[in-house]
Design a protein around this motif. Structure first.
Motif, PDB file in Angstrom:
ATOM      1  N   SER A  87      21.905  37.363  66.317  1.00 38.72           N
ATOM      2  CA  SER A  87      21.388  37.561  67.677  1.00 38.72           C
ATOM      3  C   SER A  87      20.326  38.662  67.692  1.00 38.72           C
ATOM      4  N   LEU A  88      20.538  39.686  66.872  1.00 38.92           N
ATOM      5  CA  LEU A  88      19.567  40.785  66.818  1.00 38.92           C
ATOM      6  C   LEU A  88      18.231  40.299  66.264  1.00 38.92           C
ATOM      7  N   ILE A  89      18.268  39.441  65.265  1.00 39.78           N
ATOM      8  CA  ILE A  89      17.019  38.897  64.704  1.00 39.78           C
ATOM      9  C   ILE A  89      16.268  38.116  65.776  1.00 39.78           C
ATOM     10  N   LYS A  90      16.982  37.308  66.554  1.00 41.60           N
ATOM     11  CA  LYS A  90      16.335  36.538  67.625  1.00 41.60           C
ATOM     12  C   LYS A  90      15.753  37.462  68.693  1.00 41.60           C
ATOM     13  N   LEU A  91      16.516  38.487  69.045  1.00 42.01           N
ATOM     14  CA  LEU A  91      16.010  39.463  70.022  1.00 42.01           C
ATOM     15  C   LEU A  91      14.740  40.139  69.506  1.00 42.01           C
ATOM     16  N   HIS A 100       7.242  44.750  72.372  1.00 40.27           N
ATOM     17  CA  HIS A 100       8.333  45.684  72.631  1.00 40.27           C
ATOM     18  C   HIS A 100       8.959  46.055  71.287  1.00 40.27           C
ATOM     19  N   PRO A 101       8.687  47.240  70.773  1.00 35.26           N
ATOM     20  CA  PRO A 101       9.229  47.633  69.462  1.00 35.26           C
ATOM     21  C   PRO A 101      10.751  47.705  69.466  1.00 35.26           C
ATOM     22  N   VAL A 102      11.336  47.528  68.282  1.00 38.22           N
ATOM     23  CA  VAL A 102      12.776  47.639  68.088  1.00 38.22           C
ATOM     24  C   VAL A 102      13.034  48.605  66.937  1.00 38.22           C
ATOM     25  N   PRO A 137      10.720  46.436  58.698  1.00 38.46           N
ATOM     26  CA  PRO A 137      11.070  45.341  59.612  1.00 38.46           C
ATOM     27  C   PRO A 137      12.286  44.538  59.183  1.00 38.46           C
ATOM     28  N   TYR A 138      12.786  44.760  57.962  1.00 35.81           N
ATOM     29  CA  TYR A 138      13.933  44.007  57.467  1.00 35.81           C
ATOM     30  C   TYR A 138      15.118  44.916  57.145  1.00 35.81           C
ATOM     31  N   TYR A 139      15.206  46.031  57.845  1.00 29.55           N
ATOM     32  CA  TYR A 139      16.279  46.989  57.586  1.00 29.55           C
ATOM     33  C   TYR A 139      17.655  46.390  57.878  1.00 29.55           C
ATOM     34  N   TYR A 140      17.696  45.347  58.691  1.00 27.21           N
ATOM     35  CA  TYR A 140      18.967  44.717  59.045  1.00 27.21           C
ATOM     36  C   TYR A 140      19.571  43.919  57.894  1.00 27.21           C
TER      37      TYR A 140
END
Length: 259
Positions: A87-91, A100-102, A137-140
């Motif tokens: 869900s976080l990737i989609k957000l 909108h930065p994340v 950008p891929y820290y997740y």
């Protein structure tokens, strides 16, 4: 000595003043509580790495971080509640489209999905901490994340609330909201610690001032809102003390009979 109580303190606007300074009276009051045999804990929306210095200064090793998603009791991890990564990737994809930065956050670090965005700079600098998110950008990938920061003005957050039901969105800055697992809160984190310690609810106290303190203050038996708190926060608290700058912690602890 009185029976041991557990006292949870928010950080920003509660332990620390507007300039992110710890008032001397607050420090003295915390150490007096400890001398009296009580357990002092922190309950904050911050990441653990954002207040290491404060924990060292106050000799505190029990804390609820990320609004309840990463909990440590006496120096040992007691409970974690990570974000749903799919869900976080989609957000994040939606946020990228909207400019909108994340910021992705685990217990050790935080990384931004875009480099050098002015909203990230303004928001993080307001915390007056020594950490700043670098670009990844891929820290997740391959790790648990407990909170993200979505940099999105007030009028533009509804689309995320409507479309990403796995998350709660709690505003902490005019330009940013915390993104948390649905239903996660400081209150839930406190509950985990209280259950483990088996301390009756009558001896649980909490101090706070922000919107992310509302559930905590409306749940804990002995809740104290700071004088600088918003009216919504004061309305749910059992007690209201002075502002943080006006020795609010010391005053509040005397008000509830702990000092």
């Amino acid at each position: 000595m009185k029976e041991q109580s557990v006292i949870f303190f928010d950080i920003d606007g509660t332990l620390l003043d507007h300039d992110k300074k710890l008032p001397p009276s607050t420090k003295e009051a915390i150490f007096q509580l400890k001398e009296n045999g009580h357990l002092v804990a922190i309950a904050t929306g911050r990441a653990p790495f954002m207040y290491e210095d404060l924990r060292e200064e106050l000799d505190i090793d029990t804390f609820v971080s990320y609004n309840g998603q990463y909990i440590v009791l006496n120096g040992e991890v007691l409970h974690t509640n990570p974000l749903n990564i799919d869900s976080l990737i989609k957000l994040t994809e939606t946020a990228l489209h909207n400019d909108h930065p994340v910021v992705f956050m685990d217990h050790e670090d935080m990384k931004a999905n875009v480099p050098d965005h002015p909203h990230v700079k303004e928001g993080i600098e307001s915390l007056k901490i020594k950490h700043f998110p670098t670009h990844d950008p891929y820290y997740y990938e391959g790790r648990e994340l407990y909170q993200s920061l979505l940099f999105c003005p007030e009028g533009e957050v509804k689309q995320y609330k409507d479309n990403f039901r796995d998350f709660d969105f709690v505003r902490w800055h005019p330009l940013s909201v915390d993104v948390l697992p649905k239903g996660g809160s400081k209150a839930k984190g406190i509950e985990k610690i209280v259950e483990k310690l088996n301390i009756p609810k009558e001896r649980i106290y909490a101090f706070g001032d922000g919107l992310n303190d509302i559930e905590m203050l409306s749940t804990v038996n002995n809740s104290v809102a700071m004088g600088n708190a918003e009216e919504k926060v004061k309305n749910v608290a059992k007690y209201i003390t002075e502002s943080v700058e006006n020795n609010g912690i010391e005053h509040g602890l005397k008000l509830v009979g702990l000092l």
